[in-house]
Structures are given as structure tokens and as C-alpha cells.
Scaffold this motif. Structure first.
Motif, mmCIF file in Angstrom:
data_model
loop_
_atom_site.group_PDB
_atom_site.id
_atom_site.type_symbol
_atom_site.label_atom_id
_atom_site.label_comp_id
_atom_site.label_asym_id
_atom_site.label_seq_id
_atom_site.Cartn_x
_atom_site.Cartn_y
_atom_site.Cartn_z
ATOM 1 N N ILE A 19 0.816 -1.214 0.000
ATOM 2 C CA ILE A 19 0.000 0.000 0.000
ATOM 3 C C ILE A 19 0.851 1.267 0.000
ATOM 4 O O ILE A 19 0.389 2.327 -0.416
ATOM 5 C CB ILE A 19 -1.002 0.022 1.179
ATOM 6 N N THR A 26 -5.341 0.283 -8.043
ATOM 7 C CA THR A 26 -6.495 0.385 -7.145
ATOM 8 C C THR A 26 -6.948 -0.967 -6.641
ATOM 9 O O THR A 26 -7.228 -1.141 -5.446
ATOM 10 C CB THR A 26 -7.660 1.095 -7.862
ATOM 11 N N LYS A 27 -7.031 -1.944 -7.520
ATOM 12 C CA LYS A 27 -7.492 -3.283 -7.120
ATOM 13 C C LYS A 27 -6.566 -3.890 -6.077
ATOM 14 O O LYS A 27 -7.028 -4.414 -5.049
ATOM 15 C CB LYS A 27 -7.571 -4.191 -8.343
ATOM 16 N N ARG A 30 -6.779 -1.877 -2.749
ATOM 17 C CA ARG A 30 -8.027 -2.163 -2.025
ATOM 18 C C ARG A 30 -7.956 -3.522 -1.338
ATOM 19 O O ARG A 30 -8.373 -3.672 -0.188
ATOM 20 C CB ARG A 30 -9.188 -2.118 -3.016
ATOM 21 N N ASN A 31 -7.403 -4.514 -2.032
ATOM 22 C CA ASN A 31 -7.286 -5.851 -1.445
ATOM 23 C C ASN A 31 -6.314 -5.847 -0.264
ATOM 24 O O ASN A 31 -6.563 -6.502 0.752
ATOM 25 C CB ASN A 31 -6.814 -6.854 -2.498
ATOM 26 N N VAL A 33 -5.604 -3.344 1.758
ATOM 27 C CA VAL A 33 -6.257 -2.702 2.897
ATOM 28 C C VAL A 33 -7.240 -3.668 3.548
ATOM 29 O O VAL A 33 -7.322 -3.750 4.786
ATOM 30 C CB VAL A 33 -6.967 -1.403 2.461
ATOM 31 N N LYS A 34 -7.982 -4.402 2.732
ATOM 32 C CA LYS A 34 -8.916 -5.402 3.273
ATOM 33 C C LYS A 34 -8.174 -6.439 4.110
ATOM 34 O O LYS A 34 -8.584 -6.760 5.234
ATOM 35 C CB LYS A 34 -9.659 -6.084 2.135
ATOM 36 N N ALA A 80 -12.803 6.769 3.528
ATOM 37 C CA ALA A 80 -11.715 5.795 3.481
ATOM 38 C C ALA A 80 -11.971 4.592 4.380
ATOM 39 O O ALA A 80 -11.540 3.485 4.078
ATOM 40 C CB ALA A 80 -10.389 6.460 3.848
ATOM 41 N N GLY A 83 -13.037 1.169 3.109
ATOM 42 C CA GLY A 83 -12.069 0.210 2.570
ATOM 43 C C GLY A 83 -11.701 -0.874 3.569
ATOM 44 O O GLY A 83 -11.219 -1.935 3.178
ATOM 45 N N ARG A 204 -6.900 6.423 -3.131
ATOM 46 C CA ARG A 204 -6.278 5.202 -3.651
ATOM 47 C C ARG A 204 -7.233 3.996 -3.540
ATOM 48 O O ARG A 204 -7.195 3.100 -4.376
ATOM 49 C CB ARG A 204 -4.970 4.925 -2.910
ATOM 50 N N ILE A 205 -8.098 3.974 -2.533
ATOM 51 C CA ILE A 205 -9.080 2.906 -2.416
ATOM 52 C C ILE A 205 -10.131 3.002 -3.520
ATOM 53 O O ILE A 205 -10.521 1.993 -4.118
ATOM 54 C CB ILE A 205 -9.756 2.942 -1.034
ATOM 55 N N PHE A 206 -10.585 4.222 -3.818
ATOM 56 C CA PHE A 206 -11.695 4.406 -4.752
ATOM 57 C C PHE A 206 -11.260 4.870 -6.145
ATOM 58 O O PHE A 206 -12.107 5.128 -7.000
ATOM 59 C CB PHE A 206 -12.707 5.370 -4.146
#
Length: 209
Positions: A19, A26-27, A30-31, A33-34, A80, A83, A204-206
Motif C-alpha cells: 500500500i 487500485t485493485k 483495495r485488497n 487494505v482489506k 476511506a 475500505g 487510492r481505495i476508490f
């Protein structure tokens, strides 16, 4: 006594490197962060209560434990914080979800509330407030102020990356809450961004860079 916990783990460090990298798309961002939400949330939920139950295995009856059906609520600070929500719901699929919308004034660096919606049962609610970044601490302090105004007392704050300034401000304003993070960075720059940080987590998440 409140706790400040940096969750140390090789997998967390690996996802943090992803990150931080400005080339991460982005993909992938996002993953990551998840996944960080799951790993940090795992530690932050360590003290949830369990109760004994009997379970029939294919071989015999045995004694097990399950989570007590407490009034657990996950509260992402918009935008944010969304996310982190999917990862937290993987850990706590029966949890309810509240939302707090705050945005930062880029000149004053102070948060402005534009949305607040929480489920009921405030007196018994166990709340996990989530936001990837704890930078100046303004949004976190303001969000927890709003939550406490409802009479909610059991609050834990979870973030991915924090700055010392944000941690100090949150501790001073709310010394009773626990704070869990993936790492503590060096400082804030003149614009209130965490250094080395990762830029703007929401963008960055969206994908709104």
C-alpha cells in the motif's frame, strides 16, 4: 487502562509495503487494505467474550466456545474507512454497521461532519471505529466525540497507519479507548499527511486520484 498496540507480523509488513508503493493499482491497494483490516482486526478483537456450547462432531459430543452475541458495531469513518469494512465483516459477520461522514478542510485541517447514522442499543454497544489513516487525529477525535454523545462507552479504534501526532491527540482527547494499528510512521508534513505514509487512502481505495 487503555492500550496502544502496533500489531507486528511479517504478513502485515508485506501488505504495508504494497500500500505504500505508489505503483500499486487500485485493485491491489483495495485488497491489501482489506487483508490488513482482517489481520489488525484479529488482534483488536482478541478480548471478545465467548460462551461454552456443546457441539456434535462426526465422532462424539464435545465442548466448544462461540462468541457471545454481543451488540457489536463496526463504524467506518467515511469515506476511506469503507475500505476496511469488508475485512472487519469477515471477522465479525453478524456485526452491525454505523457510518460517520467526515471530510477534512484542506486549509484548517479540521474535520467537518456531513453524515452520522448509528444503530441503537447504545448502552450495550461494543464499537470498533475504523479508518486506514490516523494522521492529525482530528477526524478520529471528532468521530469518537459523536459516538460518546450517544452514550456509547466501549470503543476501540483501528487503523492501518498512524502518525505520532495523531496518536497523541487521540490519547489526550480519549484516554479510555484502545488503539490498534499496523505501523507507527515518522511524522506529519506541513499539509497534514503522514510521512512516509501512502498518500490519500480514500483516493487510492476508490481510484479518484
Amino acid at each position: 487502562m487503555s492500550k496502544i498496540v502496533i500489531v507486528e507480523h511479517p504478513i502485515i509488513k508485506d501488505y504495508l509495503s504494497k500500500i505504500r508503493n505508489k505503483e500499486t493499482n487500485t485493485k491491489e491497494f483495495r485488497n491489501a487494505v482489506k487483508q490488513l483490516s482482517v489481520l489488525i482486526g484479529y488482534e483488536a478483537t482478541r478480548n471478545l467474550k465467548t460462551q461454552n456450547i456443546k457441539v456434535q462432531t462426526p465422532l462424539c459430543m464435545t465442548q466448544c466456545e462461540e462468541l457471545v452475541n454481543e451488540d457489536i458495531t463496526i463504524v467506518p469513518i467515511l469515506r476511506a474507512g469503507l475500505g476496511m469494512l469488508e475485512g472487519m465483516l469477515e471477522l465479525l459477520p453478524s456485526a452491525r454497521v454505523g457510518h460517520i461522514g467526515l471530510e477534512r478542510n484542506e486549509e484548517t485541517l479540521k474535520p467537518r461532519e456531513y453524515y452520522f447514522k448509528m444503530p441503537g442499543n447504545y448502552e450495550t454497544m461494543q464499537t470498533f471505529v475504523i479508518d486506514p489513516m490516523l494522521a492529525t487525529g482530528g477526524s478520529a477525535v471528532d468521530a469518537i466525540d459523536k459516538i460518546k454523545e450517544k452514550g456509547i462507552k466501549n470503543i476501540t479504534f483501528i487503523c492501518v497507519i498512524a502518525a505520532p501526532e495523531g496518536v497523541d491527540r487521540l490519547k489526550e482527547a480519549h484516554p479510555d479507548i484502545n488503539i490498534y494499528m499496523g505501523t507507527l510512521d515518522d511524522h506529519l508534513n506541513e499539509k497534514g499527511y503522514i510521512v512516509p505514509g501512502l498518500g490519500d487512502a480514500g483516493d487510492r481505495i476508490f481510484g479518484t486520484l
